[in-house]
Design a protein around this motif. Structure first.
Motif, PDB file in Angstrom:
ATOM      1  N   TRP A  99     -13.918  37.924  42.209  1.00 39.82           N
ATOM      2  CA  TRP A  99     -15.176  37.463  41.625  1.00 39.82           C
ATOM      3  C   TRP A  99     -15.975  36.578  42.577  1.00 39.82           C
ATOM      4  N   PRO A 100     -15.339  35.755  43.465  1.00 36.99           N
ATOM      5  CA  PRO A 100     -16.183  34.970  44.372  1.00 36.99           C
ATOM      6  C   PRO A 100     -17.008  35.849  45.327  1.00 36.99           C
ATOM      7  N   VAL A 101     -16.390  36.912  45.811  1.00 32.84           N
ATOM      8  CA  VAL A 101     -17.101  37.821  46.716  1.00 32.84           C
ATOM      9  C   VAL A 101     -18.208  38.540  45.964  1.00 32.84           C
ATOM     10  N   THR A 102     -17.920  38.991  44.757  1.00 34.72           N
ATOM     11  CA  THR A 102     -18.930  39.671  43.948  1.00 34.72           C
ATOM     12  C   THR A 102     -20.111  38.748  43.669  1.00 34.72           C
ATOM     13  N   ARG A 103     -19.813  37.516  43.277  1.00 29.32           N
ATOM     14  CA  ARG A 103     -20.888  36.550  42.995  1.00 29.32           C
ATOM     15  C   ARG A 103     -21.717  36.266  44.238  1.00 29.32           C
ATOM     16  N   TRP A 104     -21.034  36.092  45.376  1.00 19.99           N
ATOM     17  CA  TRP A 104     -21.764  35.843  46.606  1.00 19.99           C
ATOM     18  C   TRP A 104     -22.691  37.012  46.924  1.00 19.99           C
ATOM     19  N   MET A 105     -22.162  38.225  46.853  1.00 19.41           N
ATOM     20  CA  MET A 105     -22.961  39.390  47.213  1.00 19.41           C
ATOM     21  C   MET A 105     -24.120  39.602  46.244  1.00 19.41           C
ATOM     22  N   ASN A 106     -23.914  39.289  44.973  1.00 19.08           N
ATOM     23  CA  ASN A 106     -25.019  39.377  44.014  1.00 19.08           C
ATOM     24  C   ASN A 106     -26.079  38.333  44.317  1.00 19.08           C
TER      25      ASN A 106
ATOM     26  N   ARG B   9     -28.128  39.174  47.228  1.00 19.66           N
ATOM     27  CA  ARG B   9     -28.819  40.469  47.044  1.00 19.66           C
ATOM     28  C   ARG B   9     -28.258  41.542  47.968  1.00 19.66           C
ATOM     29  N   GLN B  10     -26.926  41.674  47.932  1.00 14.62           N
ATOM     30  CA  GLN B  10     -26.222  42.633  48.784  1.00 14.62           C
ATOM     31  C   GLN B  10     -25.519  43.716  47.962  1.00 14.62           C
ATOM     32  N   ALA B  11     -26.048  44.044  46.800  1.00 13.98           N
ATOM     33  CA  ALA B  11     -25.400  45.025  45.924  1.00 13.98           C
ATOM     34  C   ALA B  11     -25.247  46.379  46.609  1.00 13.98           C
ATOM     35  N   GLY B  12     -26.256  46.805  47.351  1.00 16.14           N
ATOM     36  CA  GLY B  12     -26.173  48.083  48.049  1.00 16.14           C
ATOM     37  C   GLY B  12     -25.081  48.087  49.099  1.00 16.14           C
ATOM     38  N   TRP B  13     -24.984  46.991  49.829  1.00 16.33           N
ATOM     39  CA  TRP B  13     -23.943  46.889  50.852  1.00 16.33           C
ATOM     40  C   TRP B  13     -22.573  46.835  50.200  1.00 16.33           C
ATOM     41  N   ALA B  14     -22.476  46.166  49.068  1.00 16.16           N
ATOM     42  CA  ALA B  14     -21.203  46.100  48.338  1.00 16.16           C
ATOM     43  C   ALA B  14     -20.754  47.505  47.946  1.00 16.16           C
ATOM     44  N   GLU B  15     -21.681  48.316  47.501  1.00 14.87           N
ATOM     45  CA  GLU B  15     -21.350  49.692  47.102  1.00 14.87           C
ATOM     46  C   GLU B  15     -20.908  50.545  48.288  1.00 14.87           C
ATOM     47  N   ARG B  16     -21.315  50.175  49.485  1.00 12.95           N
ATOM     48  CA  ARG B  16     -20.957  50.938  50.692  1.00 12.95           C
ATOM     49  C   ARG B  16     -19.789  50.316  51.446  1.00 12.95           C
TER      50      ARG B  16
ATOM     51  N   ALA C  96     -15.370  44.234  51.425  1.00 11.43           N
ATOM     52  CA  ALA C  96     -14.180  43.978  52.252  1.00 11.43           C
ATOM     53  C   ALA C  96     -14.521  43.093  53.447  1.00 11.43           C
ATOM     54  N   HIS C  97     -15.703  43.260  54.001  1.00 10.10           N
ATOM     55  CA  HIS C  97     -16.117  42.436  55.137  1.00 10.10           C
ATOM     56  C   HIS C  97     -16.420  40.998  54.706  1.00 10.10           C
ATOM     57  N   VAL C  98     -17.075  40.859  53.561  1.00 10.26           N
ATOM     58  CA  VAL C  98     -17.358  39.515  53.044  1.00 10.26           C
ATOM     59  C   VAL C  98     -16.042  38.823  52.681  1.00 10.26           C
ATOM     60  N   ASP C  99     -15.119  39.554  52.097  1.00 13.39           N
ATOM     61  CA  ASP C  99     -13.795  39.027  51.760  1.00 13.39           C
ATOM     62  C   ASP C  99     -13.096  38.491  53.006  1.00 13.39           C
ATOM     63  N   GLN C 100     -13.043  39.293  54.046  1.00 13.70           N
ATOM     64  CA  GLN C 100     -12.362  38.870  55.273  1.00 13.70           C
ATOM     65  C   GLN C 100     -13.079  37.698  55.937  1.00 13.70           C
ATOM     66  N   THR C 101     -14.398  37.679  55.881  1.00 11.24           N
ATOM     67  CA  THR C 101     -15.157  36.560  56.439  1.00 11.24           C
ATOM     68  C   THR C 101     -14.820  35.268  55.701  1.00 11.24           C
ATOM     69  N   ALA C 102     -14.704  35.340  54.394  1.00 11.31           N
ATOM     70  CA  ALA C 102     -14.340  34.154  53.608  1.00 11.31           C
ATOM     71  C   ALA C 102     -12.936  33.666  53.991  1.00 11.31           C
TER      72      ALA C 102
END
Length: 130
Positions: A89-96, A99-106, A110-116
């Motif tokens: 949920w932290p990654v999802t909230r960050w991406m929302n 405004r990275q919903a499109g990137w999340a779908e692609r 996983a990249h945001v997760d690893q960066t965190a």
């Protein structure tokens, strides 16, 4: 000393996240309820153990004199932040929020997760090197 600590913590992260993570942990660690938390905490425990062992090896072989309580606090920080980030949920909230919903779908999550995760490791390494 920062670079050596950061590198060993990164190696520990890679080991715990890939070869040492079971299929069950990977598939269930974000689930709601007891099963999800059990998988999540087992995976976070793998990070605690792996990073702790690598810090001990680094201390022995490189002559570091890391105080036990700060080293334990850093390893606990790694386990706790890893557990929270892996609930997803932290990654999802960050991406929302970003405004990275499109990137999340692609596959961007996983990249945001690893960066965190790596950011938390860097904070631990800075703390230990200070």
């Amino acid at each position: 000393m920062f670079a050596e600590i950061a590198f060993l913590l990164y190696v520990g992260h890679l080991l715990a996240d890939y070869p040492f993570q079971t299929d069950h942990q990977a598939g269930c660690k974000a689930e709601v309820g007891r099963k999800g938390w059990a998988a999540n905490l087992a995976h976070a425990g793998t990070h605690l153990l792996t990073c702790g062992v690598l810090l001990a090896i680094g201390s022995l072989t490189l002559g570091w004199h890391l105080p036990l309580i700060p080293a334990a606090a850093a390893v606990l920080w790694i386990g706790a932040t890893h557990s929270i980030i892996d609930r997803r949920w932290p990654v999802t909230r960050w991406m929302n929020a970003a405004r990275q919903a499109g990137w999340a779908e692609r596959g961007g999550a996983a990249h945001v997760d690893q960066t965190a995760h790596i950011t938390a490791l860097a904070a631990a390494a800075l703390y230990l090197a200070a």
